[in-house]
Scaffold this motif. Structure first.
Motif, PDB file in Angstrom:
ATOM      1  N   THR A 192       2.236   1.683  -3.419  1.00  0.00           N
ATOM      2  CA  THR A 192       1.159   2.093  -4.585  1.00  0.00           C
ATOM      3  C   THR A 192       0.610   3.396  -4.376  1.00  0.00           C
ATOM      4  O   THR A 192       0.351   4.034  -5.303  1.00  0.00           O
ATOM      5  CB  THR A 192       0.159   0.914  -4.597  1.00  0.00           C
ATOM      6  OG1 THR A 192       0.960  -0.486  -4.951  1.00  0.00           O
ATOM      7  CG2 THR A 192      -0.713   1.093  -5.773  1.00  0.00           C
ATOM      8  N   TYR A 193       0.482   3.760  -3.072  1.00  0.00           N
ATOM      9  CA  TYR A 193      -0.605   4.932  -2.737  1.00  0.00           C
ATOM     10  C   TYR A 193      -0.034   6.069  -2.463  1.00  0.00           C
ATOM     11  O   TYR A 193      -0.439   7.099  -2.645  1.00  0.00           O
ATOM     12  CB  TYR A 193      -2.125   4.292  -2.089  1.00  0.00           C
ATOM     13  CG  TYR A 193      -2.518   3.222  -2.790  1.00  0.00           C
ATOM     14  CD1 TYR A 193      -3.210   3.435  -3.767  1.00  0.00           C
ATOM     15  CD2 TYR A 193      -2.552   1.882  -2.253  1.00  0.00           C
ATOM     16  CE1 TYR A 193      -4.130   2.230  -4.459  1.00  0.00           C
ATOM     17  CE2 TYR A 193      -3.249   0.742  -2.640  1.00  0.00           C
ATOM     18  CZ  TYR A 193      -4.018   1.096  -4.041  1.00  0.00           C
ATOM     19  OH  TYR A 193      -4.591  -0.043  -4.289  1.00  0.00           O
ATOM     20  N   ARG A 238      -9.217   6.007  -1.222  1.00  0.00           N
ATOM     21  CA  ARG A 238     -10.141   5.797  -2.284  1.00  0.00           C
ATOM     22  C   ARG A 238      -9.671   4.131  -2.756  1.00  0.00           C
ATOM     23  O   ARG A 238     -10.768   3.527  -3.236  1.00  0.00           O
ATOM     24  CB  ARG A 238      -9.573   6.680  -3.448  1.00  0.00           C
ATOM     25  CG  ARG A 238     -10.317   7.958  -3.199  1.00  0.00           C
ATOM     26  CD  ARG A 238     -10.097   9.092  -4.520  1.00  0.00           C
ATOM     27  NE  ARG A 238     -10.581  10.202  -4.338  1.00  0.00           N
ATOM     28  CZ  ARG A 238     -10.394  11.254  -4.949  1.00  0.00           C
ATOM     29  NH1 ARG A 238      -9.594  11.255  -5.993  1.00  0.00           N
ATOM     30  NH2 ARG A 238     -11.251  12.517  -5.065  1.00  0.00           N
ATOM     31  N   SER A 239      -8.561   3.610  -2.733  1.00  0.00           N
ATOM     32  CA  SER A 239      -8.549   2.215  -2.706  1.00  0.00           C
ATOM     33  C   SER A 239      -9.172   1.279  -2.020  1.00  0.00           C
ATOM     34  O   SER A 239      -9.443   0.131  -2.298  1.00  0.00           O
ATOM     35  CB  SER A 239      -6.987   1.890  -2.645  1.00  0.00           C
ATOM     36  OG  SER A 239      -6.488   1.879  -1.361  1.00  0.00           O
ATOM     37  N   ARG A 240      -9.853   1.837  -0.868  1.00  0.00           N
ATOM     38  CA  ARG A 240     -10.604   1.217  -0.028  1.00  0.00           C
ATOM     39  C   ARG A 240     -12.138   1.534   0.028  1.00  0.00           C
ATOM     40  O   ARG A 240     -13.029   1.213   0.667  1.00  0.00           O
ATOM     41  CB  ARG A 240     -10.120   1.373   1.404  1.00  0.00           C
ATOM     42  CG  ARG A 240      -8.855   0.854   1.809  1.00  0.00           C
ATOM     43  CD  ARG A 240      -8.759  -0.806   1.822  1.00  0.00           C
ATOM     44  NE  ARG A 240      -7.227  -1.359   2.332  1.00  0.00           N
ATOM     45  CZ  ARG A 240      -7.214  -1.536   3.367  1.00  0.00           C
ATOM     46  NH1 ARG A 240      -7.958  -1.263   4.587  1.00  0.00           N
ATOM     47  NH2 ARG A 240      -5.801  -1.982   3.699  1.00  0.00           N
ATOM     48  N   GLY A 241     -12.512   2.332  -1.007  1.00  0.00           N
ATOM     49  CA  GLY A 241     -13.732   2.856  -1.410  1.00  0.00           C
ATOM     50  C   GLY A 241     -14.326   3.785  -0.415  1.00  0.00           C
ATOM     51  O   GLY A 241     -15.327   4.021  -0.204  1.00  0.00           O
ATOM     52  N   SER A 286      -5.529   9.025  -2.034  1.00  0.00           N
ATOM     53  CA  SER A 286      -5.266   7.711  -2.996  1.00  0.00           C
ATOM     54  C   SER A 286      -5.504   6.620  -2.068  1.00  0.00           C
ATOM     55  O   SER A 286      -5.967   5.590  -2.817  1.00  0.00           O
ATOM     56  CB  SER A 286      -3.658   7.862  -3.316  1.00  0.00           C
ATOM     57  OG  SER A 286      -3.419   6.859  -4.434  1.00  0.00           O
ATOM     58  N   PHE A 287      -5.016   6.373  -0.989  1.00  0.00           N
ATOM     59  CA  PHE A 287      -5.194   4.942  -0.218  1.00  0.00           C
ATOM     60  C   PHE A 287      -6.562   5.204  -0.038  1.00  0.00           C
ATOM     61  O   PHE A 287      -7.290   3.800   0.100  1.00  0.00           O
ATOM     62  CB  PHE A 287      -4.250   5.100   1.141  1.00  0.00           C
ATOM     63  CG  PHE A 287      -4.578   3.847   1.787  1.00  0.00           C
ATOM     64  CD1 PHE A 287      -4.272   2.567   1.354  1.00  0.00           C
ATOM     65  CD2 PHE A 287      -5.292   3.957   3.014  1.00  0.00           C
ATOM     66  CE1 PHE A 287      -4.519   1.387   2.145  1.00  0.00           C
ATOM     67  CE2 PHE A 287      -5.580   3.089   3.800  1.00  0.00           C
ATOM     68  CZ  PHE A 287      -5.375   1.786   3.355  1.00  0.00           C
ATOM     69  N   ASP A 297     -14.456   7.703   0.577  1.00  0.00           N
ATOM     70  CA  ASP A 297     -14.266   9.169   0.251  1.00  0.00           C
ATOM     71  C   ASP A 297     -14.612  10.155   1.386  1.00  0.00           C
ATOM     72  O   ASP A 297     -15.589   9.921   2.036  1.00  0.00           O
ATOM     73  CB  ASP A 297     -15.777   9.314  -1.004  1.00  0.00           C
ATOM     74  CG  ASP A 297     -15.554  10.610  -1.679  1.00  0.00           C
ATOM     75  OD1 ASP A 297     -14.309  11.161  -1.629  1.00  0.00           O
ATOM     76  OD2 ASP A 297     -16.373  11.227  -2.143  1.00  0.00           O
ATOM     77  N   ASP A 299       0.857  -1.154   0.115  1.00  0.00           N
ATOM     78  CA  ASP A 299      -0.074   0.167  -0.064  1.00  0.00           C
ATOM     79  C   ASP A 299       0.771   1.457  -0.125  1.00  0.00           C
ATOM     80  O   ASP A 299       0.298   2.262  -0.797  1.00  0.00           O
ATOM     81  CB  ASP A 299      -1.093   0.077   1.212  1.00  0.00           C
ATOM     82  CG  ASP A 299      -2.137  -1.035   1.127  1.00  0.00           C
ATOM     83  OD1 ASP A 299      -2.485  -1.238   0.078  1.00  0.00           O
ATOM     84  OD2 ASP A 299      -2.599  -1.668   2.324  1.00  0.00           O
TER      85      ASP A 299
END
Length: 273
Positions: free
Chosen positions: A83-84, A99-102, A96-97, A104, A80
Motif C-alpha cells: 500500500t505505502y 503519514r499512515s501512522r500519523g 507515505s507509510f 510527520d 503496508d
C-alpha cells in the motif's frame, strides 16, 4: 547504457500499439519497446526490499513506542509494503507509510546518515539493510523474465529498466542480466532530472524518450500497483501487471491490460485480454 540522453519528443517514432493481432511476445502488433520495472518483475529482490523496509520501520517504531509509552504496532511487510512503499522512491515510501501512522517527519539533508531521525536518514538505514541482504543472499532473476527479455531483444524491440531503486546496477549485475537493456531510468536519474516517482508516469516517459519511442508504441511491465498506475497515466500502449503476490484484481483495477504471474506466460500466443 545511458539514461541521461537529452529529451527530443519530436524524434519519437509515432506508432500506437494496436489491439490485435497479438505477437508471439504476447503484445499487440506495433509494439516497439518494452519498459520493465526491476524488483518483482525481473528479479526476486522485491522480497528483499520488503524485509529491509520491515527491519527499518520496526526498529524505528519500537524505539518510538518505548519512548512515548505507546504499544508497538509492527510494519506489515505485505499490506503496508504493497500500500505505502512498493514501487516508490525511498523518500516517498518512507513519507507515505509514516503519514499512515500519523507521523510527520522532516525530509532532512541529502547527507543524513542512518542515525538521523529524518526521512532521508530512515531511507539510508533501509538502503544499508537492503544491501546487506543482497550481498548475503544474492539476487536471482526470474527464469521466465530472462527468457522473455531475450525474446524481446531477438525480435528487435528496444528495452529499458525503469525502477525507483538506486541500486539497479548492483542488482542487474548480480543477476547476470545487465547486458539485456538499452537504457535505464533509476532512482538516481529521477533525482538528477527531478522526475516525479510512480504513480506519476514521468520516469516511464523519460525512458520512452531516451529510446526514441512514443508511449503509444511501448509496453510497460510492472508488479507494483503504483507502477501499473504510472503506465496507464502515461498513455502507454500496453500495460502488463505481474502478479507475484495474489493481487491480480488490484493490478487490473489500477490499469493493467493483462495480468500474468510470470513473463514467460507471454511467450505463448494468446488473444486479447
Amino acid at each position: 547504457m545511458s539514461a541521461s540522453a537529452p529529451h527530443h519528443p519530436e524524434s519519437r517514432q509515432r506508432c500506437t500499439v494496436g489491439s490485435a493481432p497479438h505477437s508471439p511476445l504476447g503484445l499487440p502488433a506495433g509494439a516497439q519497446a518494452c519498459l520493465f520495472d526491476l524488483d518483482g518483475v525481473l528479479t526476486d529482490t522485491a522480497r528483499l526490499h520488503a524485509a529491509a523496509w520491515k527491519e527499518m520501520f520496526d526498529k524505528y517504531l519500537k524505539a518510538r513506542a518505548e519512548k512515548e509509552g505507546q504499544p508497538f504496532v509492527a510494519f506489515d511487510d505485505v499490506g503496508d509494503y504493497d500500500t505505502y512503499v512498493d514501487g516508490k522512491s525511498r523518500a516517498d515510501g518512507t513519507r507515505s507509510f509514516l503519514r499512515s501512522r500519523g507521523i510527520d517527519m522532516p525530509i532532512g539533508a541529502s547527507t543524513d546518515g542512518v542515525q538521523e531521525p529524518t526521512i532521508t536518514g530512515l531511507g539510508a538505514a533501509k538502503n544499508a539493510m537492503l544491501l546487506r541482504r543482497i550481498r548475503r543472499d544474492g539476487v536471482n532473476p526470474y527464469p521466465g523474465s530472462g527468457r522473455y527479455v531475450r525474446a524481446v531483444r531477438s525480435a528487435g524491440l528496444r528495452t529499458a529498466v525503469v525502477s525507483s531503486s538506486a541500486n539497479y546496477a548492483e542488482v542487474l549485475t548480480a543477476a547476470g542480466i545487465a547486458d539485456l537493456f538499452d537504457t535505464r531510468i533509476d532512482g538516481v536519474t529521477a533525482q538528477e532530472q527531478q522526475l516525479d516517482g510512480k504513480p506519476a508516469p514521468e520516469t516511464y516517459l523519460a525512458a520512452a524518450t531516451v529510446l526514441g519511442v512514443d508511449p503509444g508504441g511501448a509496453a510497460v511491465f510492472e508488479d507494483a500497483l503504483s507502477g501499473v498506475a504510472a503506465g496507464r497515466a502515461g498513455g502507454f500502449g500496453f500495460v502488463v501487471g505481474v502478479d507475484r503476490v495474489g493481487q491480480g484484481e488490484e493490478l487490473r483495477a489500477h490499469g493493467a491490460d493483462r495480468v500474468v504471474t510470470d513473463l514467460g506466460q507471454l511467450l505463448t500466443p494468446v488473444g486479447p485480454g
